[in-house]
Design an enzyme around this catalytic site. Sequence first.
Site, PDB file in Angstrom:
ATOM      1  N   MET A  28      -1.806  -4.913 -10.721  1.00  0.00           N
ATOM      2  CA  MET A  28      -1.720  -5.685 -11.836  1.00  0.00           C
ATOM      3  C   MET A  28      -2.515  -7.178 -11.618  1.00  0.00           C
ATOM      4  O   MET A  28      -2.667  -7.642 -12.724  1.00  0.00           O
ATOM      5  CB  MET A  28       0.133  -5.953 -12.193  1.00  0.00           C
ATOM      6  CG  MET A  28       0.968  -4.561 -11.673  1.00  0.00           C
ATOM      7  SD  MET A  28       2.495  -4.580 -12.423  1.00  0.00           S
ATOM      8  CE  MET A  28       2.887  -6.545 -12.307  1.00  0.00           C
ATOM      9  N   GLY A  29      -3.537  -6.707 -10.914  1.00  0.00           N
ATOM     10  CA  GLY A  29      -4.542  -7.521 -10.920  1.00  0.00           C
ATOM     11  C   GLY A  29      -4.275  -8.829 -10.359  1.00  0.00           C
ATOM     12  O   GLY A  29      -3.117  -9.606  -9.744  1.00  0.00           O
ATOM     13  N   HIS A  35      -3.402  -7.393  -1.360  1.00  0.00           N
ATOM     14  CA  HIS A  35      -4.706  -6.234  -2.430  1.00  0.00           C
ATOM     15  C   HIS A  35      -5.136  -6.152  -1.422  1.00  0.00           C
ATOM     16  O   HIS A  35      -6.125  -4.926  -1.493  1.00  0.00           O
ATOM     17  CB  HIS A  35      -5.183  -7.036  -3.518  1.00  0.00           C
ATOM     18  CG  HIS A  35      -3.531  -7.141  -4.461  1.00  0.00           C
ATOM     19  ND1 HIS A  35      -3.760  -8.271  -4.746  1.00  0.00           N
ATOM     20  CD2 HIS A  35      -2.243  -6.071  -5.234  1.00  0.00           C
ATOM     21  CE1 HIS A  35      -2.385  -8.317  -5.915  1.00  0.00           C
ATOM     22  NE2 HIS A  35      -2.119  -7.270  -5.622  1.00  0.00           N
ATOM     23  N   GLN A 153       9.830  -1.166  -3.931  1.00  0.00           N
ATOM     24  CA  GLN A 153       9.297   0.063  -3.872  1.00  0.00           C
ATOM     25  C   GLN A 153       8.515   1.281  -2.949  1.00  0.00           C
ATOM     26  O   GLN A 153       8.131   2.689  -3.829  1.00  0.00           O
ATOM     27  CB  GLN A 153       8.364  -0.864  -4.334  1.00  0.00           C
ATOM     28  CG  GLN A 153       7.026  -0.140  -5.667  1.00  0.00           C
ATOM     29  CD  GLN A 153       5.991  -1.367  -6.417  1.00  0.00           C
ATOM     30  OE1 GLN A 153       6.172  -1.596  -6.856  1.00  0.00           O
ATOM     31  NE2 GLN A 153       4.751  -1.502  -5.322  1.00  0.00           N
ATOM     32  N   SER A 186       1.013 -12.646  -5.856  1.00  0.00           N
ATOM     33  CA  SER A 186      -0.183 -12.869  -7.634  1.00  0.00           C
ATOM     34  C   SER A 186       0.718 -14.147  -7.614  1.00  0.00           C
ATOM     35  O   SER A 186       0.384 -15.057  -8.867  1.00  0.00           O
ATOM     36  CB  SER A 186      -0.152 -12.036  -8.673  1.00  0.00           C
ATOM     37  OG  SER A 186      -0.504 -10.956  -7.596  1.00  0.00           O
TER      38      SER A 186
END
Length: 280
Positions: A28-29, A35, A153, A186
Site C-alpha cells: 500500500m506504499g 517492503h 493475513q 508504514s
Amino acid sequence: MKIFQHKKTIMAYLERYTDKNIGLVPTMGALHDGHLSLVEQSVVENDLTVVSIFINPTQFDNNNDLEKYPKTFENDIAKLKSVSEHLIVFSPTTEEMYAKNITSQKFQFDGLESEMEGKHRLGHFDGVGTIVKRFFEIIKPDNAYFGEKDYQQLQIIKTLVKKLNIPVNIVGCPIKREENGLAMSSRNERLPKEIRHKAAVIYKTLKKAKEMFGTKSANEIKEWVNVYFDENPDFKLEYFEIANANTLKSIKQKTQNTKYRAFIAVYADDIRLIDNIALN
Ligand code: PAF
C-alpha cells in the site's frame, strides 16, 4: 522502471513475458526496508518483479486510519529504484480497481478470518482478499511475497489461493525490525519520536512471552502481559493472544508437536501497531 496505472496496459505488457517467472509484491506504499526486503527476494527468485502500490479502501474499518495512511509515491519510486531499475510498478486508482462499486467480496477462510485482527477490524480480511485476488488475476504471478508481520493475513492468503485454486506460490518473509526491535510498518512514520523509541516495549513483551512459554501456561503469560500494559500509560493493549500457528485459535493448554505463536496489537494514541513471534 515501468509504471502502469491501468489494468489493460499492464496486462498487455505482461502478455509479452508468458515464458518468464513473475514475482508480485503487493503493497500500500509508504515503503520501508521491510517492503524492500520482499522486493529484493522477489528480484532474486523471479525474472520479473511487479510491485503494486495501492491503498485499498475496503480493508480499512476506520476512515480516520484510511485518511491518515501515509502517501509517499515519489519517495516509494526512489526507494524501489535503489533496489532495481528493472521493476514494474502497478499503481492503479481506486476507480480502476473498483469502478463505482467500492465494496468487498465475502470470503470464508476456514475460520481464520474470525480470530484476532478479524475480531477487531470487521470486514478487513474480505477487503484484503478482494484486492489480492484482483491483483493475482491481473498480474498472474508465479510467486507472491507477504511479510510475516501480518501473519494472519499471510495464512489467509495461503487459504484463499488454495480454496480458489489460484496458481501462485505464496512466500512468507521474516519480519524486519527497527534498531530497537519495533516491527517495521508504514504506520511507524506517524509515531512521535519519543513514542517510536518507547514502542520497543512491544517486541520486548513478545520476547519475554517466548521465554515464559517454556515454564508458564498461556493464561499466566496473558495475565502478565495485561498487567504489564495496564501499568504503561503510553500504549493501550488491544489484544495479546497465544495461538496455534496454523488455525490461529487461542490456546489454553499446549500439546506436543504443535507450533504456537504469540500475537499482539496495541494502540499508541490512534496509531495501531501489531507484531507476532514464533514461540517454539
Ligand atoms: O499488507 C498490505 O500492505 C496489504 O494488506 C496488501 C496485502 C497490500 C493488500 O492491500
